[in-house]
Scaffold this active site. Structure first.
Site, short mmCIF file in Angstrom:
data_model
loop_
_atom_site.label_atom_id
_atom_site.label_comp_id
_atom_site.label_asym_id
_atom_site.label_seq_id
_atom_site.Cartn_x
_atom_site.Cartn_y
_atom_site.Cartn_z
N MET A 185 -0.09 1.21 5.11
CA MET A 185 -0.87 1.59 6.28
C MET A 185 -2.00 0.59 6.50
SD MET A 185 -2.75 5.28 6.87
CE MET A 185 -3.89 5.05 5.51
N SER A 218 0.86 -1.19 0.00
CA SER A 218 0.00 0.00 0.00
C SER A 218 0.90 1.23 0.00
CB SER A 218 -0.94 -0.03 1.21
OG SER A 218 -1.86 1.04 1.13
N THR A 219 0.84 2.06 1.04
CA THR A 219 1.63 3.29 1.10
C THR A 219 3.12 2.97 0.92
OG1 THR A 219 0.01 4.15 2.68
CG2 THR A 219 2.09 5.36 2.45
N HIS A 259 -2.69 -1.29 -3.24
CA HIS A 259 -3.82 -0.39 -3.02
C HIS A 259 -3.66 0.86 -3.89
CE1 HIS A 259 -4.17 -2.16 1.32
NE2 HIS A 259 -4.54 -3.02 0.39
N ASP A 279 -4.30 -4.85 6.02
CA ASP A 279 -4.75 -5.74 4.94
C ASP A 279 -3.67 -6.77 4.62
OD1 ASP A 279 -6.28 -6.78 2.86
OD2 ASP A 279 -5.47 -5.36 1.39
#
Length: 362
Positions: free
Chosen positions: A301, A180-181, A207, A304
């Site tokens: 972050m 993600s991030t 993401h 998940d």
């Protein structure tokens, strides 16, 4: 107090973001109309976090980001248009050192403000807590500039042959990656370490909005030896290929006529982030024996993927969590470690070598 600098040439966007954060008790807000004003505010206001538009007069967001990362590194979150051009420039900014991005509101801002505000605050608050490591960011910037001048050849991408690992994994494994991030530069680092002819298919849940995953896949395809495609329809899994899940949807592994496939499915509302890493891993477990699955959970972050990858390890699969030292945000991999679901905890620079060990690459 968290000092936030909003950099945008649009007075409407400055007011929109300003109102959101002025309503938060722990934020102090300043603004700038372009990159030149932003550099002065960096010295005078000394923000903890910056939101940065890309297209601005006098000095645009990329030029300003470049200066910030050298002169006064701090977390920068890009404010990006949901277009292909906006996605390409945002991916470039992430390579240069930006830690995250938020999409620009579409349509009438006032109609979507209440819906977007909590999400924007969550992302900026998380970004403010990130410690930008100057040396690592400089290395990423130099690597990005070198790549921009001359694409890496297949022979240059893998120059070592790791020793054979004690862990014996089958030749027909499937590698599942969640991020993600901070994910796009991390994916670049891992995939670029894998040589042409790497023996496993790789399915990625990163993401992102739908407008970004196509440009991301094309960018990675140019920067690494493997073939990289976005999953927009049923796609057969082949060794040495990377399959990027389409944004705002979920990517699943299934089997049709005995062939393993990656498919794009509508986002499941029971999952908060998309493409969902948890859903990807659990779909793979329905069709592939766990001992033939490797799960890699990288920077991001939230949580998940942590639960599903912990289940994968408990069932006999192999899992890797990115180490805290290299992760931009140690949320997702940290949760996997907390659950006891990480067989390996590896810094980003060494993940590619670890995968080659597991694949018994010679």
């Amino acid at each position: 107090m968290i000092r936030l600098l909003i950099v945008d040439d649009s007075a409407l966007m400055r007011r929109f973001l300003g109102r959101i954060f002025e309503a938060e008790a722990d934020f102090e807000v300043a603004s700038a109309r372009d990159g030149a004003e932003a550099l002065k505010a960096m010295r005078d206001f000394r923000p903890h976090v910056v939101t940065m538009d890309i297209a601005m007069p006098n000095m645009d967001g990329l030029a300003c980001l470049d200066r910030i990362m050298v002169e006064q590194p701090c977390p920068v979150v890009m404010v990006s248009a949901l277009t292909e051009h906006g996605a390409e420039e945002t991916l470039r900014a992430l390579q240069m050192g930006a830690v995250d991005f938020i999409p620009k509101p579409q349509g009438t801002i006032s109609l979507h403000g209440d819906e977007l505000a909590p999400l924007i605050v969550e992302r900026i608050r998380a970004a403010a807590s990130i410690k930008v490591r100057t040396s690592r960011r400089l290395a990423e910037r130099l690597r990005f500039r070198t790549a921009a001048k001359a694409p890496r050849s297949a022979s240059a991408r893998s120059t070592t042959s790791p020793a054979r690992t004690e862990t014996q994994l089958p030749d027909d494994c499937v590698l599942l990656i969640g991020a993600s991030t901070g994910g796009p530069p991390a994916l670049d680092a891992v995939l670029s370490a894998l040589p042409e002819g790497f023996g496993w298919p790789i399915v990625v849940a990163q993401h992102m909005p739908a407008a970004f995953t196509g440009p991301l896949s094309r960018r990675l395809d140019k920067l690494c030896a493997l073939s990289v495609v976005e999953v927009t329809g049923p796609t057969a899994l082949e060794a040495g290929c990377v399959y990027i899940g389409r944004g705002d949807a979920d990517v699943l592994v299934t089997r049709r006529n005995r062939a393993l496939m990656a498919i794009s499915a509508p986002a499941d509302p029971d999952h908060r982030w998309h493409p969902s890493v948890d859903r990807l891993v659990r779909s793979a477990l329905e069709h592939i024996p766990p001992e033939r699955l490797i799960g890699l959970l990288m920077t991001g972050m939230g949580y998940d993927g942590a639960a599903a990858m912990a289940e994968l390890r408990a069932l006999g699969g192999h899992t890797i969590a990115e180490a805290r030292q290299s992760a931009v945000v140690w949320g997702m991999p940290g949760e996997l470690v907390k659950l006891g679901g990480a067989a390996d905890v590896v810094e980003l620079a060494h993940i590619g070598a670890r995968l080659l060990e597991l694949a018994q690459w010679r």
